[in-house]
Design a protein around this motif. Structure first.
Motif, PDB file in Angstrom:
ATOM      1  N   MET A   1       0.841  -1.177   0.000  1.00  0.00           N
ATOM      2  CA  MET A   1       0.000   0.000   0.000  1.00  0.00           C
ATOM      3  C   MET A   1       0.888   1.242   0.000  1.00  0.00           C
ATOM      4  N   SER A   2       0.671   2.150  -0.946  1.00  0.00           N
ATOM      5  CA  SER A   2       1.478   3.361  -1.011  1.00  0.00           C
ATOM      6  C   SER A   2       0.594   4.567  -0.709  1.00  0.00           C
ATOM      7  N   VAL A   3       1.179   5.505   0.000  1.00  0.00           N
ATOM      8  CA  VAL A   3       0.448   6.717   0.372  1.00  0.00           C
ATOM      9  C   VAL A   3       0.793   7.805  -0.642  1.00  0.00           C
ATOM     10  N   GLN A   4      -0.235   8.301  -1.369  1.00  0.00           N
ATOM     11  CA  GLN A   4      -0.010   9.255  -2.436  1.00  0.00           C
ATOM     12  C   GLN A   4       0.103  10.688  -1.946  1.00  0.00           C
ATOM     13  N   ASN A   5      -0.567  11.047  -0.845  1.00  0.00           N
ATOM     14  CA  ASN A   5      -0.606  12.449  -0.449  1.00  0.00           C
ATOM     15  C   ASN A   5       0.649  12.920   0.264  1.00  0.00           C
ATOM     16  N   LEU A   6       1.621  12.055   0.475  1.00  0.00           N
ATOM     17  CA  LEU A   6       2.859  12.477   1.126  1.00  0.00           C
ATOM     18  C   LEU A   6       3.925  12.903   0.131  1.00  0.00           C
ATOM     19  N   ASN A   7       3.671  12.715  -1.150  1.00  0.00           N
ATOM     20  CA  ASN A   7       4.626  13.147  -2.165  1.00  0.00           C
ATOM     21  C   ASN A   7       4.608  14.672  -2.251  1.00  0.00           C
ATOM     22  N   SER A   8       5.781  15.273  -2.394  1.00  0.00           N
ATOM     23  CA  SER A   8       5.836  16.732  -2.522  1.00  0.00           C
ATOM     24  C   SER A   8       5.511  17.111  -3.959  1.00  0.00           C
ATOM     25  N   TYR A   9       4.562  18.004  -4.093  1.00  0.00           N
ATOM     26  CA  TYR A   9       4.124  18.459  -5.405  1.00  0.00           C
ATOM     27  C   TYR A   9       3.871  19.954  -5.337  1.00  0.00           C
ATOM     28  N   ASP A  10       4.495  20.694  -6.220  1.00  0.00           N
ATOM     29  CA  ASP A  10       4.308  22.138  -6.274  1.00  0.00           C
ATOM     30  C   ASP A  10       3.411  22.459  -7.466  1.00  0.00           C
ATOM     31  N   PRO A  11       2.161  22.890  -7.230  1.00  0.00           N
ATOM     32  CA  PRO A  11       1.258  23.152  -8.356  1.00  0.00           C
ATOM     33  C   PRO A  11       1.647  24.388  -9.167  1.00  0.00           C
ATOM     34  N   PHE A  12       2.509  25.245  -8.613  1.00  0.00           N
ATOM     35  CA  PHE A  12       2.887  26.472  -9.308  1.00  0.00           C
ATOM     36  C   PHE A  12       4.295  26.411  -9.877  1.00  0.00           C
ATOM     37  N   ALA A  13       4.877  25.240  -9.932  1.00  0.00           N
ATOM     38  CA  ALA A  13       6.263  25.115 -10.383  1.00  0.00           C
ATOM     39  C   ALA A  13       6.412  25.468 -11.860  1.00  0.00           C
ATOM     40  N   ASP A  14       5.455  25.099 -12.684  1.00  0.00           N
ATOM     41  CA  ASP A  14       5.584  25.356 -14.116  1.00  0.00           C
ATOM     42  C   ASP A  14       5.138  26.751 -14.518  1.00  0.00           C
ATOM     43  N   GLU A  15       4.594  27.528 -13.594  1.00  0.00           N
ATOM     44  CA  GLU A  15       4.106  28.866 -13.915  1.00  0.00           C
ATOM     45  C   GLU A  15       5.229  29.892 -14.021  1.00  0.00           C
ATOM     46  N   GLY A  16       6.298  29.695 -13.297  1.00  0.00           N
ATOM     47  CA  GLY A  16       7.362  30.684 -13.292  1.00  0.00           C
ATOM     48  C   GLY A  16       7.025  31.816 -12.332  1.00  0.00           C
ATOM     49  N   ASP A  17       7.561  33.001 -12.598  1.00  0.00           N
ATOM     50  CA  ASP A  17       7.300  34.161 -11.752  1.00  0.00           C
ATOM     51  C   ASP A  17       6.076  34.899 -12.287  1.00  0.00           C
ATOM     52  N   PRO A  18       4.947  34.854 -11.577  1.00  0.00           N
ATOM     53  CA  PRO A  18       3.751  35.512 -12.108  1.00  0.00           C
ATOM     54  C   PRO A  18       3.844  37.034 -12.105  1.00  0.00           C
ATOM     55  N   LEU A  19       4.744  37.579 -11.274  1.00  0.00           N
ATOM     56  CA  LEU A  19       4.845  39.029 -11.187  1.00  0.00           C
ATOM     57  C   LEU A  19       5.762  39.612 -12.245  1.00  0.00           C
ATOM     58  N   GLY A  20       6.618  38.794 -12.787  1.00  0.00           N
ATOM     59  CA  GLY A  20       7.479  39.246 -13.873  1.00  0.00           C
ATOM     60  C   GLY A  20       8.460  40.304 -13.433  1.00  0.00           C
ATOM     61  N   GLU A  21       8.523  41.394 -14.206  1.00  0.00           N
ATOM     62  CA  GLU A  21       9.501  42.446 -13.936  1.00  0.00           C
ATOM     63  C   GLU A  21       8.973  43.511 -12.996  1.00  0.00           C
ATOM     64  N   SER A  22       7.723  43.443 -12.594  1.00  0.00           N
ATOM     65  CA  SER A  22       7.159  44.526 -11.778  1.00  0.00           C
ATOM     66  C   SER A  22       7.716  44.451 -10.361  1.00  0.00           C
ATOM     67  N   ASN A  23       8.581  45.392 -10.045  1.00  0.00           N
ATOM     68  CA  ASN A  23       9.216  45.417  -8.728  1.00  0.00           C
ATOM     69  C   ASN A  23       8.387  46.168  -7.703  1.00  0.00           C
ATOM     70  N   ASP A  24       7.408  46.932  -8.134  1.00  0.00           N
ATOM     71  CA  ASP A  24       6.659  47.784  -7.225  1.00  0.00           C
ATOM     72  C   ASP A  24       5.323  47.152  -6.838  1.00  0.00           C
ATOM     73  N   VAL A  25       5.332  45.855  -6.591  1.00  0.00           N
ATOM     74  CA  VAL A  25       4.110  45.169  -6.187  1.00  0.00           C
ATOM     75  C   VAL A  25       3.769  45.581  -4.764  1.00  0.00           C
ATOM     76  N   GLY A  26       2.537  45.962  -4.547  1.00  0.00           N
ATOM     77  CA  GLY A  26       2.140  46.429  -3.229  1.00  0.00           C
ATOM     78  C   GLY A  26       2.536  47.871  -2.976  1.00  0.00           C
ATOM     79  N   SER A  27       3.086  48.519  -3.958  1.00  0.00           N
ATOM     80  CA  SER A  27       3.510  49.902  -3.797  1.00  0.00           C
ATOM     81  C   SER A  27       2.306  50.827  -3.834  1.00  0.00           C
ATOM     82  N   GLN A  28       2.386  51.874  -3.057  1.00  0.00           N
ATOM     83  CA  GLN A  28       1.304  52.839  -3.005  1.00  0.00           C
ATOM     84  C   GLN A  28       1.766  54.186  -3.550  1.00  0.00           C
ATOM     85  N   GLN A  29       2.757  54.151  -4.413  1.00  0.00           N
ATOM     86  CA  GLN A  29       3.347  55.385  -4.892  1.00  0.00           C
ATOM     87  C   GLN A  29       2.473  56.113  -5.908  1.00  0.00           C
ATOM     88  N   ASN A  30       1.639  55.395  -6.636  1.00  0.00           N
ATOM     89  CA  ASN A  30       0.880  56.057  -7.692  1.00  0.00           C
ATOM     90  C   ASN A  30      -0.512  56.463  -7.226  1.00  0.00           C
TER      91      ASN A  30
END
Length: 113
Positions: A1-30
């Protein structure tokens, strides 16, 4: 019997960086922030920060004081720059004044109760 839910799986691994080049995330400057602070008793203080550089804060303060019949001051802050402080709850008046001067309503944030 093997337990499947103990395997480490990252669902966002293939997405890359969703924020990209935007360094001012959360910024309130504008945004222009209009806040209210409670003083003692019923007294309140309205603060305005984040004005664009093309507006002179001293002239705006003078126009606010004359238009709203209240006292005010200009405070220098290390992080926020120049902050305009007005006596009383002037949030809606400041917001309508700035929109009449040509600042888009979407860049103005009202805070407070």
């Amino acid at each position: 019997m093997s337990v499947q839910n103990l395997n480490s799986y990252d669902p966002f691994a293939d997405e890359g960086d969703p924020l990209g080049e935007s360094n001012d995330v959360g910024s309130q400057q504008n945004y222009i922030h209009i806040r209210i602070q409670q003083r003692n008793g019923r007294k309140t203080l309205t603060t305005l920060q984040g004005l664009p550089k093309e507006y002179d804060p001293k002239k705006l303060l003078k126009a606010f004081k004359k238009e709203f019949a209240c006292n005010g001051t200009l405070v220098d802050d290390e992080e926020l720059g120049q902050v305009i402080q007005l006596q009383g709850d002037q949030r809606l008046k400041i917001s309508t004044f700035l929109t009449e001067e040509g600042i888009p309503k979407s860049t103005i944030k009202l805070h407070g109760f």
